[in-house]
Design an enzyme around this catalytic site. Structure first.
Site, PDB file in Angstrom:
ATOM      1  N   SER A  51       0.825  -1.205   0.000  1.00 43.84           N
ATOM      2  CA  SER A  51       0.000   0.000   0.000  1.00 43.84           C
ATOM      3  C   SER A  51       0.866   1.264   0.000  1.00 43.84           C
ATOM      4  O   SER A  51       1.724   1.394  -0.854  1.00 43.84           O
ATOM      5  CB  SER A  51      -0.953  -0.072   1.195  1.00 43.84           C
TER       6      SER A  51
ATOM      7  N   TRP B 131      -9.902   0.642  -5.376  1.00 38.78           N
ATOM      8  CA  TRP B 131      -9.312   1.936  -4.985  1.00 38.78           C
ATOM      9  C   TRP B 131      -7.881   2.051  -5.515  1.00 38.78           C
ATOM     10  O   TRP B 131      -7.426   3.122  -5.906  1.00 38.78           O
ATOM     11  CB  TRP B 131      -9.356   2.031  -3.463  1.00 38.78           C
TER      12      TRP B 131
ATOM     13  N   HIS C 284      -7.695  -5.693  -0.464  1.00 36.56           N
ATOM     14  CA  HIS C 284      -6.455  -4.955  -0.203  1.00 36.56           C
ATOM     15  C   HIS C 284      -5.790  -5.540   1.051  1.00 36.56           C
ATOM     16  O   HIS C 284      -6.309  -5.393   2.155  1.00 36.56           O
ATOM     17  CB  HIS C 284      -6.867  -3.498   0.043  1.00 36.56           C
TER      18      HIS C 284
HETATM   19  C1  GCU Z   1      -5.282   4.935   1.775  1.00 30.55           C
HETATM   20  C2  GCU Z   1      -4.661   5.686   0.623  1.00 30.55           C
HETATM   21  C3  GCU Z   1      -3.870   4.772  -0.295  1.00 30.55           C
HETATM   22  C4  GCU Z   1      -2.882   3.970   0.511  1.00 30.55           C
HETATM   23  C5  GCU Z   1      -3.575   3.273   1.647  1.00 30.55           C
HETATM   24  C6  GCU Z   1      -2.630   2.576   2.632  1.00 30.55           C
HETATM   25  O1  GCU Z   1      -6.268   4.073   1.299  1.00 30.55           O
HETATM   26  O2  GCU Z   1      -5.702   6.333  -0.061  1.00 30.55           O
HETATM   27  O3  GCU Z   1      -3.180   5.527  -1.257  1.00 30.55           O
HETATM   28  O4  GCU Z   1      -2.198   3.062  -0.315  1.00 30.55           O
HETATM   29  O5  GCU Z   1      -4.277   4.216   2.426  1.00 30.55           O
HETATM   30  O6  GCU Z   1      -1.467   2.819   2.645  1.00 30.55           O
HETATM   31  O7  GCU Z   1      -3.133   1.820   3.454  1.00 30.55           O
END
Ligand code: GCU
Length: 428
Positions: free
Chosen positions: A269, A360, A409
């Site tokens: 992420s 997302w 995710h």
């Molecule tokens: C949020 C953010 C993402 C990121 C994520 C994370 O969802 O919008 O860009 O990757 O957090 O790091 O958990």
């Protein structure tokens, strides 16, 4: 999401629609999740230099276009990290033989960065195979909640730095009861069984993840040279975490149980965005792995599918340099897109992993970025091996690795199985 075809039974059609509905409802509202509505866009060509020169061989890529693209990402996206060095000291505070039921040696190392009040103490947790034949290849990972959350072993030091308030934490302090809370993300047992070392660092030890005007973390160690303060191209948090990963590699290079020339950097992420930038800026990383990194990581920004540049800069104003805000709702004017970030790993093996329900982060955009990085790999004689996005759970392991996993995710044992197979191919 699966296509509905004639051979589906009514009950299957129903459950497929239901699944799509549930997945869509789990995404932040007001963003694009319909592939048919993605506008046409033109990607910058990784092989055409700013002065129009066409890059026809790897030599020209390495001498001219690669430095140019690094500079563009520094100026416009992540900001420029300092190139000067600061005092660094490695303090091995623990070495425990017989960890993980006897198959690993556990070390905990405090990496002291800088001197004085702003000095950082970054705690690196390292497991190496106990009966390895010579220094082991390994994975350097960066975690969200503290080293104590990756495994429930009681001797793992808890961070004393800021942690995020969540799940009942209200004072930004790590808790005993979270030992092992994120263990499902780190298949350490299997990593050791397969002959690799596993190292992890807590990202908050490097730079706390909130906007404090860049007065803490590594930014405090390198105050702006210019008396008028920070420049719009100065480094922000993603670059700070990536810089911290390089300092961890400085240690791993010195650890006799680990082969510093065969270390893969991996993050999930926001920390997947970080691992890609760490791999781009530090060519000592032998392999680069991005897990569900999405916007500002492996996904093409120009698609505006799921999270957008505007949204990420608004929700997380401290992740990217100030110049990146010029591209809020204006992605087409950015001189780079994220396929060029992936290409910066070339010729080293790079792995991009998506998750089917993680709209997302734009799984298709992550695949397309991988595909559009391939021309750079081809200069070195390497191929990706995919021309279309593969179905779920069907990994492609060319010099660029890619899979879209079923599910959400997250980082799962399935993801690690792929990273280990990929590493067996390239790091062993
Ligand atoms: C949020 C953010 C993402 C990121 C994520 C994370 O969802 O919008 O860009 O990757 O957090 O790091 O958990």
């Amino acid at each position: 999401m699966g296509l509905v075809t004639e051979i589906m039974k009514p009950a299957q059609i129903c459950s497929s629609f239901l699944l799509s509905f549930i997945i869509l409802n789990a995404q932040p509202k007001g963003f694009l999740y319909d592939e048919l509505k993605v506008n046409n866009y033109k990607l910058p060509d990784p092989l055409i230099c700013l002065d129009g020169t066409k890059v026809v061989n790897s030599k020209l890529w390495l001498s001219k276009r690669r430095p140019e693209i690094i500079n563009l990402f520094e100026q416009e996206v992540y900001g420029q990290s300092p190139s000067n060095t600061i005092p660094i000291r490695f303090e091995v505070v623990e070495e425990e033989k017989g960890a993980l039921g006897g198959k690993a040696i556990r070390k905990q190392v405090i990496i002291h960065l800088g001197k004085g009040e702003q000095a950082l103490a970054v705690n690196l947790l390292v497991y190496s195979p106990q009966n390895g034949k010579g220094p082991a290849p390994g994975f350097l990972t960066i975690n969200f909640h503290g080293n104590h959350t990756v495994l429930s072993e009681s001797g793992i030091l808890m961070p004393t730095s800021w942690v995020r308030n969540r799940n009942g934490i209200k004072d930004n302090r790590a808790r005993e009861k979270d030992r092992g809370a994120a263990a499902s993300r780190w298949d350490i047992d299997e990593i050791i069984n397969r002959g690799y070392a596993f190292a992890t660092v807590y990202y908050g030890d490097i730079d706390p993840d909130f906007h404090d005007g860049f007065n803490n973390g590594p930014h405090a160690l390198f105050p702006p040279q210019d008396p008028s303060g920070r420049k719009p191209s100065d480094w922000a948090s993603i670059a700070g975490w990536a810089w911290g990963l390089s300092r961890c590699l400085d240690y791993l290079e010195k650890d006799s149980l680990i082969d510093g020339k065969r270390v893969a950097v991996m993050g999930h992420s926001r920390l997947g965005k970080t691992s890609l930038w760490a791999g781009a800026t530090d060519e000592r990383f032998a392999m680069v792995i991005s897990n569900n990194s999405g916007c500002g990581g492996a996904a093409i920004s120009r698609r505006r599918f799921g999270e957008t540049v505007n949204r990420i800069n608004t929700s997380f104003p401290h992740w990217f340099c100030d110049n990146y805000k010029k591209y809020n709702d204006n992605e087409g004017n950015c001189p780079v897109d994220q396929h060029m970030l992936i290409a910066l790993s070339a010729p080293r093996p790079v792995y991009i992993a998506s998750a089917e329900e993680d709209l997302w982060a734009d799984p298709t955009g992550e695949f397309l970025a991988s595909l559009n990085a391939e021309p750079v790999y081809k200069l070195f004689g390497y191929a990706f091996g995919a021309t279309r996005k593969p179905p779920a759970n069907q990994p492609v392991h060319g010099r660029i690795g890619y899979h879209v996993r079923k599910g959400k995710h997250d980082v799962t044992a399935y993801d690690w199985e792929q990273y280990l197979n990929f590493a067996d191919k390239y790091l062993k």
